[in-house]
Design an enzyme around this catalytic site. Structure first.
Site, PDB file in Angstrom:
ATOM      1  N   SER A 148       4.665 -30.989  -5.522  1.00 13.18           N
ATOM      2  CA  SER A 148       3.732 -31.675  -4.627  1.00 13.18           C
ATOM      3  C   SER A 148       4.035 -33.171  -4.581  1.00 13.18           C
ATOM      4  O   SER A 148       5.126 -33.567  -4.183  1.00 13.18           O
ATOM      5  CB  SER A 148       2.291 -31.368  -5.052  1.00 13.18           C
ATOM      6  N   ASP A 224       0.341 -21.756   1.284  1.00 20.89           N
ATOM      7  CA  ASP A 224      -0.102 -23.028   0.712  1.00 20.89           C
ATOM      8  C   ASP A 224      -1.088 -23.695   1.670  1.00 20.89           C
ATOM      9  O   ASP A 224      -0.771 -23.952   2.835  1.00 20.89           O
ATOM     10  CB  ASP A 224       1.130 -23.927   0.509  1.00 20.89           C
ATOM     11  N   HIS A 257      -0.214 -23.098  -3.608  1.00 17.53           N
ATOM     12  CA  HIS A 257       0.186 -24.400  -4.155  1.00 17.53           C
ATOM     13  C   HIS A 257       0.058 -24.458  -5.682  1.00 17.53           C
ATOM     14  O   HIS A 257       0.249 -25.515  -6.273  1.00 17.53           O
ATOM     15  CB  HIS A 257      -0.706 -25.481  -3.519  1.00 17.53           C
TER      16      HIS A 257
END
Length: 282
Positions: A148, A224, A257
């Site tokens: 991320s 995600d 995620h």
């Protein structure tokens, strides 16, 4: 440097340390996994892992299930914190999770009041590796990965420093931070309104401006929740194709995620880095 904890795992050691950072002007914490093979006469290469928003050095080490494969491959893993912390370190005045403490974005801030402490780029690129290579049985051979916000950091740091990192990988990276809400907020506060100063910290901008030959592996889950608004892997892929960058982008059906996603594919990322670290050592 203070050893806060150490635990044996898969024959090696997970250790957590605190040290005073002259770059960040505060005390910082990092974790290191050293495989059993690491020793004064047999130093091992290092994978640097950069974590995402709200994370610390602990998230990857506790949740990624990386130690067994890293032990087999003979790779050390170093995980720094994601931002400066401590008394006097400024935070988001609104207390939001996406800026300030836990959200250093792996850049060198130029704006007040952030620039005194938020120098995470220099910390990751220079200060931390110097410390690791001084006090631990590792070689100068390095690779970099992250998730991320940390995937953004791995991409930009790896691309900006091809002589330092033999390979780059990322899970769910913020690929084009200059055009998404997370990146725009952070860059505006840390770097100011002049968007030309944002480009060294934007992987898509870097690829479009500089030759990139470092091999890159990116995994992205298609379930995600941040995919379309914040991550935009299609922009990275388009830039890589236009500029002949050795990027492998894998869209993984059904994955989100979370660290469950990272657990699923982390061994493949470690093998990818091990292959290039071995080549670099030949």
């Amino acid at each position: 440097m203070i050893n806060l904890s150490q635990t044996k795992v898969f024959g090696g050691w997970h250790k957590q340390y605190q040290h005073t950072s002259t770059v960040l002007n505060c005390d910082m914490r990092f974790a290191i996994f050293l495989p059993e093979t690491a020793g004064p006469t047999s130093p091992v290469p290092v994978l640097y892992w950069l974590s995402g928003l709200t994370c610390t050095d602990e998230n990857f080490m506790q949740k990624a299930a990386a130690f067994k494969k890293a032990a087999e491959l003979g790779i050390a893993i170093v995980a720094p914190d994601t931002s400066p912390r401590g008394e006097g370190v400024p935070d988001d005045p609104d207390g939001k999770y996406d800026f300030g403490l836990g959200a250093g974005f792996y850049l060198n801030a130029t704006q007040e009041p952030w620039k005194k402490h938020y120098q995470m780029y220099s910390y990751v690129v220079n200060e931390l590796p110097e410390l690791i290579e001084t006090y631990f049985p590792v070689t100068p051979d390095k690779a970099i990965s992250g998730h991320s916000m940390g995937g953004h950091g791995a991409l930009t740091i790896g691309i900006n420093n091809p002589e330092d990192y033999v390979s780059i990988s990322a899970f769910s990276p913020i690929c084009h931070p200059s055009i998404v809400p997370w990146g725009e907020k952070a860059f505006r506060h840390y770097l100011g309104e002049d968007k030309t100063t944002w480009q060294p910290y934007d992987a898509v901008s870097l690829i479009n401006q500089h030759p990139v030959t470092t091999p890159i592996l990116v995994d992205q889950g298609d379930a995600d929740g941040f995919l379309h608004e914040q991550l935009k892997p299609e922009t990275l892929l388009a830039a890589a194709k236009a500029n002949n960058v050795p990027l492998t982008l894998r869209m993984q059906p059904g994955y989100d995620h979370s660290y469950f996603f990272i657990q699923t594919f982390i061994e493949e990322h470690l093998e990818f880095h091990a292959e290039h670290l071995r080549r670099d050592a030949w």
